[in-house]
Write a protein that holds these residues in place. Structure first.
Motif, PDB file in Angstrom:
ATOM      1  N   HIS A 169      50.694  69.538  34.732  1.00  0.00           N
ATOM      2  CA  HIS A 169      49.397  69.599  34.052  1.00  0.00           C
ATOM      3  C   HIS A 169      48.549  70.761  34.575  1.00  0.00           C
ATOM      4  O   HIS A 169      48.036  71.570  33.803  1.00  0.00           O
ATOM      5  CB  HIS A 169      48.675  68.259  34.254  1.00  0.00           C
ATOM      6  N   ILE A 197      45.831  62.726  24.803  1.00  0.00           N
ATOM      7  CA  ILE A 197      47.268  62.436  24.808  1.00  0.00           C
ATOM      8  C   ILE A 197      47.951  62.823  23.493  1.00  0.00           C
ATOM      9  O   ILE A 197      49.171  62.779  23.411  1.00  0.00           O
ATOM     10  CB  ILE A 197      47.562  60.965  25.163  1.00  0.00           C
ATOM     11  N   TRP A 236      49.408  68.077  26.083  1.00  0.00           N
ATOM     12  CA  TRP A 236      49.931  66.812  26.612  1.00  0.00           C
ATOM     13  C   TRP A 236      51.394  66.619  26.211  1.00  0.00           C
ATOM     14  O   TRP A 236      52.222  66.214  27.026  1.00  0.00           O
ATOM     15  CB  TRP A 236      49.086  65.642  26.118  1.00  0.00           C
TER      16      TRP A 236
END
Length: 122
Positions: free
Chosen positions: A88, A105, A110
Motif C-alpha cells: 500500500h 476498497i 486497492w
C-alpha cells in the motif's frame, strides 16, 4: 526480493528507484502522523515520495505493527497485513491514491494492492 522492490519492478518504476520500509513503534507513528497530517492518533502506514530530477523515485514507507495487529483477530494474519501495508505504502510512493471511506476498497489502487499481496504471499 523485498516487497517494495517487487512492487517497483511490477510497476516498471525507473531504474534506480528505491523505497525503504521502516517499522515504527505506536508512539513514534503517532508523532509521525501528527507531523505528516496534523491528525492525532495511531495510523497504520505513512508514505513519502521524493521524485528525482533523473526520473528515479525515492520513497519512505513507515508502518506501525501495533496498528496492523488491530486489523487482524488475535494476531492471525499479521504477516499478511504487514505485507499489505508495505505494498500500500509503495503504491502511494508511486503516485497511486484512493478515496476515503467505502470507495477505498473499490478503487483501482486497492484492487492492484490485493493482486500484489496475493502474488507475494503465494
Amino acid at each position: 526480493m523485498r516487497v517494495a522492490e517487487r512492487v517497483l519492478a511490477w510497476e516498471r518504476a525507473p531504474a534506480g528507484s528505491h523505497v525503504d520500509v521502516t517499522l515504527l513503534s505506536a508512539a513514534a507513528m503517532r508523532r509521525a502522523n501528527r507531523r505528516a497530517t496534523g491528525r492525532r492518533g495511531l495510523t497504520d502506514v505513512i508514505a513519502y515520495a521524493l521524485p528525482q530530477p533523473d526520473g528515479r523515485l525515492l520513497g519512505d514507507v513507515y508502518i506501525a505493527p501495533a496498528a496492523a495487529a488491530k486489523a487482524v483477530p488475535n494476531g492471525a494474519g499479521l504477516q499478511e497485513e504487514l505485507v499489505r501495508l508495505a505494498v500500500h505504502g509503495t503504491l502511494h510512493v508511486l503516485g497511486f491514491d484512493h478515496p476515503d471511506g467505502a470507495g477505498r476498497i473499490r478503487s483501482r489502487m486497492w484492487r492492484l494492492q490485493e493482486r500484489y499481496v496475493k502474488r507475494i504471499l503465494r
